[in-house]
Every structure is written in structure tokens, then in C-alpha cells.
Design an enzyme around this catalytic site. Sequence first.
Site, PDB file in Angstrom:
ATOM      1  CG  ASP A   1      -2.107   0.898   1.097  1.00  0.00           C
ATOM      2  OD1 ASP A   1      -2.306   1.465  -0.001  1.00  0.00           O
ATOM      3  OD2 ASP A   1      -2.850   1.062   2.083  1.00  0.00           O
TER       4      ASP A   1
ATOM      5  N   GLY B   1       0.353   5.291  -4.565  1.00  0.00           N
ATOM      6  CA  GLY B   1      -0.221   6.542  -5.068  1.00  0.00           C
ATOM      7  C   GLY B   1       0.227   7.740  -4.237  1.00  0.00           C
TER       8      GLY B   1
ATOM      9  NE  ARG C   1      -3.779   6.700  -7.614  1.00  0.00           N
ATOM     10  CZ  ARG C   1      -3.777   6.454  -6.299  1.00  0.00           C
ATOM     11  NH1 ARG C   1      -3.631   7.419  -5.426  1.00  0.00           N
ATOM     12  NH2 ARG C   1      -3.950   5.226  -5.851  1.00  0.00           N
TER      13      ARG C   1
ATOM     14  CB  SER D   1      -8.660  -5.292  -4.313  1.00  0.00           C
ATOM     15  OG  SER D   1      -9.163  -4.004  -4.579  1.00  0.00           O
TER      16      SER D   1
ATOM     17  CG  ASN E   1      -7.449  -2.003  -6.491  1.00  0.00           C
ATOM     18  OD1 ASN E   1      -6.580  -2.846  -6.270  1.00  0.00           O
ATOM     19  ND2 ASN E   1      -7.677  -1.004  -5.638  1.00  0.00           N
TER      20      ASN E   1
ATOM     21  NE  ARG F   1      -3.241  -1.616   4.278  1.00  0.00           N
ATOM     22  CZ  ARG F   1      -4.486  -1.643   3.867  1.00  0.00           C
ATOM     23  NH1 ARG F   1      -5.321  -2.521   4.354  1.00  0.00           N
ATOM     24  NH2 ARG F   1      -4.925  -0.791   2.948  1.00  0.00           N
TER      25      ARG F   1
HETATM   26  C1  FPP Z   1      -1.653   0.045  -3.530  1.00  0.00           C
HETATM   27  O1  FPP Z   1      -1.221   1.370  -3.510  1.00  0.00           O
HETATM   28  C2  FPP Z   1      -1.096  -0.697  -4.669  1.00  0.00           C
HETATM   29  C3  FPP Z   1      -1.814  -1.245  -5.689  1.00  0.00           C
HETATM   30  C4  FPP Z   1      -3.272  -1.161  -5.768  1.00  0.00           C
HETATM   31  C5  FPP Z   1      -1.164  -1.942  -6.809  1.00  0.00           C
HETATM   32  C6  FPP Z   1       0.097  -2.680  -6.501  1.00  0.00           C
HETATM   33  C7  FPP Z   1       0.813  -2.942  -7.764  1.00  0.00           C
HETATM   34  C8  FPP Z   1       2.167  -2.959  -7.916  1.00  0.00           C
HETATM   35  C9  FPP Z   1       3.124  -2.782  -6.812  1.00  0.00           C
HETATM   36  C10 FPP Z   1       2.785  -3.104  -9.259  1.00  0.00           C
HETATM   37  C11 FPP Z   1       2.497  -4.343 -10.027  1.00  0.00           C
HETATM   38  C12 FPP Z   1       2.683  -5.593  -9.283  1.00  0.00           C
HETATM   39  C13 FPP Z   1       3.332  -6.693  -9.726  1.00  0.00           C
HETATM   40  C14 FPP Z   1       3.212  -7.920  -8.922  1.00  0.00           C
HETATM   41  C15 FPP Z   1       4.166  -6.731 -10.931  1.00  0.00           C
HETATM   42  P1  FPP Z   1      -2.303   2.524  -3.674  1.00  0.00           P
HETATM   43  O2  FPP Z   1      -2.347   2.912  -5.101  1.00  0.00           O
HETATM   44  O3  FPP Z   1      -3.587   2.090  -3.086  1.00  0.00           O
HETATM   45  O4  FPP Z   1      -1.653   3.665  -2.831  1.00  0.00           O
HETATM   46  P2  FPP Z   1      -2.412   4.833  -2.060  1.00  0.00           P
HETATM   47  O5  FPP Z   1      -3.094   4.192  -0.904  1.00  0.00           O
HETATM   48  O6  FPP Z   1      -1.283   5.705  -1.653  1.00  0.00           O
HETATM   49  O7  FPP Z   1      -3.345   5.498  -3.029  1.00  0.00           O
END
Ligand code: FPP
Length: 247
Positions: A22, A25, A35, A67, A70, A190
Site C-alpha cells: 500500500d 499513489g 500515481r 483487488s 480497484n 501492510r
Molecule cells: C496500492 O497502492 C497498490 C496497488 C493497488 C497496486 C500494486 C501494484 C504494484 C506494486 C505493481 C504491479 C505488481 C506486480 C506484482 C508486478 P495505492 O495505489 O492504493 O496507494 P495509495 O493508498 O497511496 O493510493
Amino acid sequence: MSTETHFQETKNIPRHVAVIMDGNGRWAQAQGEDRLFGHSNGVDSVRETLKCAREFGIKFLTLYAFSTENWARPKTEIDGLMQLLVASIHNEIDELQANGVRLKTIGDVERLPKDCIESLKEAIETTKNNQEITLVLALNYSSRDEIIRACNRLAEKVKTGLLTPGDIQQKDLENVLDTANIPDPELLIRTSGEYRVSNFLLWQLAYAEMHFTQVFWPEFRREHFIEAILDFQSRERRFGKTSDQIS
Ligand code: FPP
């Protein structure tokens, strides 16, 4: 004694670590970036975490990559994440193969874009006999969705006479979850200072230790992973028993 020295002396390594990655972004936006810049830097953290996990003898690493919730994000971000997934598989497949990494997915992957499904299927097939570590990507995953899909599978079994109502055991449900044949995670990490489980592995995390860190996922490195393992090793896992019973 340094953290690294201390860590290498200990033996109690979790078999399965699950991670809610997490903060991509927020990390990007704090620097005035898009992001997606956060997500693509997050891939470096994935690479480093996998490398450490394999080196430390962890046998399963599950990452919450996308998810079911998402899909509500802006289309540009969703498209960018899917492209990043395909590009990462393409870029990393030789390395996965060379390091004995078996790839698996959990979640309703058939709803992902076609090119993602194809890349994933190919990588899963290529790496299926690898034995060092299993990398499980949770994609279009949520725990409640997984449990509902599993209930439907159980209902089918009842309908065809393979199971009897009133006689359904925990094992029967476990066998039809996406995580069938994967041991439960012993440690959940997390990042980004959020203290929630967010519909991730609700059944499987029943006895997991939880480690929360303030670090945003794109900054998550070896030292943070070691901190999480040390935290795990400092916990007394009682599984409902008393402290005296387990000592
Ligand atoms: C959460 O951060 C992250 C995600 C929803 C996506 C995770 C994806 C990757 C790390 C890249 C691709 C993965 C692989 C396995 C190649 P957020 O966007 O919710 O952050 P925020 O809470 O700051 O908005």
C-alpha cells in the site's frame, strides 16, 4: 549486534508471508508525480521482497496486486496497472525461472484483460515445476468474493452427491478456495501506515501475525522486510493455548 547479524542467527522463519502493498499513489503524489509512477516503482519493491523471501527460505509469498474494488479507480490507472503487470511478467520471467520461482494467482483472473490472462497463463505454465518459492499474485481478488465462489463450488458438490449437507468440514471449504494447497500465511505485512485487512485472505489469516509499517510500498526494502521477520520472531504464537502450554 546489527539487525542483519541478529536475523541470520535465528531459525524461526515463516513459511508463508502475505503482503498488502500500500501507498504507491501517495508516495508518487507527494513528489508531484502521477500515481502510475508509484506503481512502477513498486515493482522494484516486489523484486527485492521476492529476492529476500527466497534467500531467507520462505516458501510462499502472496502479494495483493489488484483487488475487486480497484476496478473503481480511474480507467487510466487501471489500464496502466494492467500494462505494468504484463510488462513485469515479460521482463522478469527469465529471472523467475533462473531462481526457481513458481508463479500462481488467486482471484477471479478470468475477468482481467485478455493479454494479462495470456501472459499469466504462459508464465504459470513455464514456472510450474519450480520449487524454491511460490509467488502468489492476488489479482481481481477479494476474500468475500473468493469465499462466495468457493460456496458455489461446495453447492455444486452437494448437488452432485460428493458432499452431504450437515457434514461439511473446514477442509472441504479450504479445498475449494483459490488458496487450495497453499498453507495459511503466518505473517501479514501492510505498508503505508494503514491498519486494515481490506478484504484480503480473511479465512486464511485466522492465526497470522500482523506487521504494520509506515513505509510506503515503493520504499519498502530489505531492511524493512527483515524488520517484519524480526517482529514475527518476537511474537509468541499460542493458537488459543496458554503461554505455559506452549513453553
Ligand atoms: C496500492 O497502492 C497498490 C496497488 C493497488 C497496486 C500494486 C501494484 C504494484 C506494486 C505493481 C504491479 C505488481 C506486480 C506484482 C508486478 P495505492 O495505489 O492504493 O496507494 P495509495 O493508498 O497511496 O493510493
